[in-house]
Design a protein around this motif. Structure first.
Motif, PDB file in Angstrom:
ATOM      1  N   ALA A 275       0.840  -1.205   0.000  1.00 20.55           N
ATOM      2  CA  ALA A 275       0.000   0.000   0.000  1.00 20.55           C
ATOM      3  C   ALA A 275       0.875   1.255   0.000  1.00 20.55           C
ATOM      4  O   ALA A 275       0.570   2.224  -0.707  1.00 20.55           O
ATOM      5  N   ASN A 276       1.958   1.233   0.759  1.00 19.28           N
ATOM      6  CA  ASN A 276       2.823   2.407   0.844  1.00 19.28           C
ATOM      7  C   ASN A 276       3.476   2.747  -0.490  1.00 19.28           C
ATOM      8  O   ASN A 276       3.700   3.924  -0.791  1.00 19.28           O
TER       9      ASN A 276
ATOM     10  N   LYS B  65       3.635   7.005  -4.504  1.00 16.95           N
ATOM     11  CA  LYS B  65       3.492   7.425  -5.900  1.00 16.95           C
ATOM     12  C   LYS B  65       2.526   8.593  -6.025  1.00 16.95           C
ATOM     13  O   LYS B  65       2.670   9.441  -6.889  1.00 16.95           O
ATOM     14  N   ARG B  66       1.531   8.614  -5.174  1.00 12.67           N
ATOM     15  CA  ARG B  66       0.490   9.640  -5.246  1.00 12.67           C
ATOM     16  C   ARG B  66       0.742  10.801  -4.284  1.00 12.67           C
ATOM     17  O   ARG B  66      -0.103  11.666  -4.127  1.00 12.67           O
ATOM     18  N   GLY B  67       1.883  10.793  -3.631  1.00 14.02           N
ATOM     19  CA  GLY B  67       2.219  11.869  -2.706  1.00 14.02           C
ATOM     20  C   GLY B  67       1.361  11.889  -1.455  1.00 14.02           C
ATOM     21  O   GLY B  67       1.218  12.929  -0.814  1.00 14.02           O
ATOM     22  N   SER B  68       0.799  10.754  -1.095  1.00 10.66           N
ATOM     23  CA  SER B  68      -0.057  10.658   0.093  1.00 10.66           C
ATOM     24  C   SER B  68       0.765  10.234   1.303  1.00 10.66           C
ATOM     25  O   SER B  68       1.836   9.649   1.160  1.00 10.66           O
ATOM     26  N   PRO B  69       0.244  10.485   2.487  1.00 11.35           N
ATOM     27  CA  PRO B  69       0.925   9.975   3.682  1.00 11.35           C
ATOM     28  C   PRO B  69       0.983   8.450   3.627  1.00 11.35           C
ATOM     29  O   PRO B  69       0.143   7.816   2.991  1.00 11.35           O
ATOM     30  N   VAL B  70       1.975   7.894   4.286  1.00  8.08           N
ATOM     31  CA  VAL B  70       2.136   6.446   4.290  1.00  8.08           C
ATOM     32  C   VAL B  70       1.747   5.875   5.652  1.00  8.08           C
ATOM     33  O   VAL B  70       1.603   6.600   6.633  1.00  8.08           O
ATOM     34  N   ILE B  71       1.586   4.575   5.674  1.00  8.84           N
ATOM     35  CA  ILE B  71       1.278   3.849   6.905  1.00  8.84           C
ATOM     36  C   ILE B  71       2.602   3.423   7.517  1.00  8.84           C
ATOM     37  O   ILE B  71       3.475   2.899   6.824  1.00  8.84           O
TER      38      ILE B  71
ATOM     39  N   GLU C  65      -7.920  -6.829   4.706  1.00 13.61           N
ATOM     40  CA  GLU C  65      -9.082  -6.086   5.182  1.00 13.61           C
ATOM     41  C   GLU C  65      -8.660  -4.914   6.059  1.00 13.61           C
ATOM     42  O   GLU C  65      -9.254  -3.842   6.000  1.00 13.61           O
ATOM     43  N   VAL C  66      -7.623  -5.120   6.872  1.00 11.33           N
ATOM     44  CA  VAL C  66      -7.191  -4.089   7.815  1.00 11.33           C
ATOM     45  C   VAL C  66      -6.536  -2.909   7.097  1.00 11.33           C
ATOM     46  O   VAL C  66      -6.893  -1.754   7.349  1.00 11.33           O
TER      47      VAL C  66
ATOM     48  N   ILE D 206      -6.740   3.075   5.108  1.00  8.26           N
ATOM     49  CA  ILE D 206      -6.763   4.098   4.041  1.00  8.26           C
ATOM     50  C   ILE D 206      -8.153   4.694   3.892  1.00  8.26           C
ATOM     51  O   ILE D 206      -8.282   5.924   3.759  1.00  8.26           O
ATOM     52  N   ARG D 207      -9.199   3.865   3.946  1.00  8.74           N
ATOM     53  CA  ARG D 207     -10.576   4.367   3.828  1.00  8.74           C
ATOM     54  C   ARG D 207     -11.042   5.084   5.069  1.00  8.74           C
ATOM     55  O   ARG D 207     -11.949   5.908   5.012  1.00  8.74           O
TER      56      ARG D 207
END
Length: 170
Positions: free
Chosen positions: A56-57, A62-68, A159-160, A165-166
């Motif tokens: 996911a990270n 790639k999208r410049g979003s925060p990571v987990i 699922e987690v 992210i959601r």
């Protein structure tokens, strides 16, 4: 005294007590083994969450979003892990819990948390079985496994992590 007399049969009493003590010791050993098996299962889920989080990270970066980030263990002696997402620290907590040890049930509870640490979404996975036959299930109703909805550790992680992210479990 012997059996059949009016007194106590001490030989029989001693044998019964030895049997009872042996059963109690065997039950305690079985319980300890079950606890070890549950911890191993939870650690397997932790590894799968880490793998899923890494995938996911890649997309989040790639999208410049925060990571987990994580998993972190807030207390070493507890089977609990936490993950962060952006400014939410922690944003997700997974906890191994005992439900009904006598019935052989335990659970993993996953919670999503807001910035104040309040639970915004929760899901519970029921675990039953022993040793290599431990299985995780979605609950049919709280505390009751839906045996038609069995999950592997990898599926549980799938699922987690999307739930993080959601911001909710679906």
């Amino acid at each position: 005294m012997t059996a059949g007399s009016d007194g106590v049969d001490y030989g029989k009493l001693i044998d019964e007590e030895k049997t009872r003590q042996g059963s109690a010791i065997a039950a305690a050993k079985a319980q300890k083994k079950r606890e070890i098996d549950l911890i191993a299962f939870f650690r397997g889920v932790e590894i799968e969450v880490g793998r899923e989080m890494a995938m996911a990270n890649l997309e989040l970066k790639k999208r410049g979003s925060p990571v987990i980030a994580g998993p972190f263990r807030p207390l070493r002696e507890e089977e609990k892990i936490e993950l962060t997402f952006g400014t939410r620290q922690p944003c997700c907590r997974l906890t191994l819990q005992g439900i009904d040890i006598a019935a052989g049930l335990a659970s993993i509870q996953a919670e999503l948390l807001d910035n104040r640490g309040r639970t915004t979404s929760r899901i519970q996975y029921i675990i039953e079985g022993e040793g290599q036959t431990l299985r995780a299930y979605r609950p049919l109703v709280e505390g009751v496994p839906d045996r038609a909805a069995e999950l592997t550790a990898a599926q549980l992680a799938q699922e987690v992590v999307p739930g993080i992210i959601r911001g909710r479990f679906s």
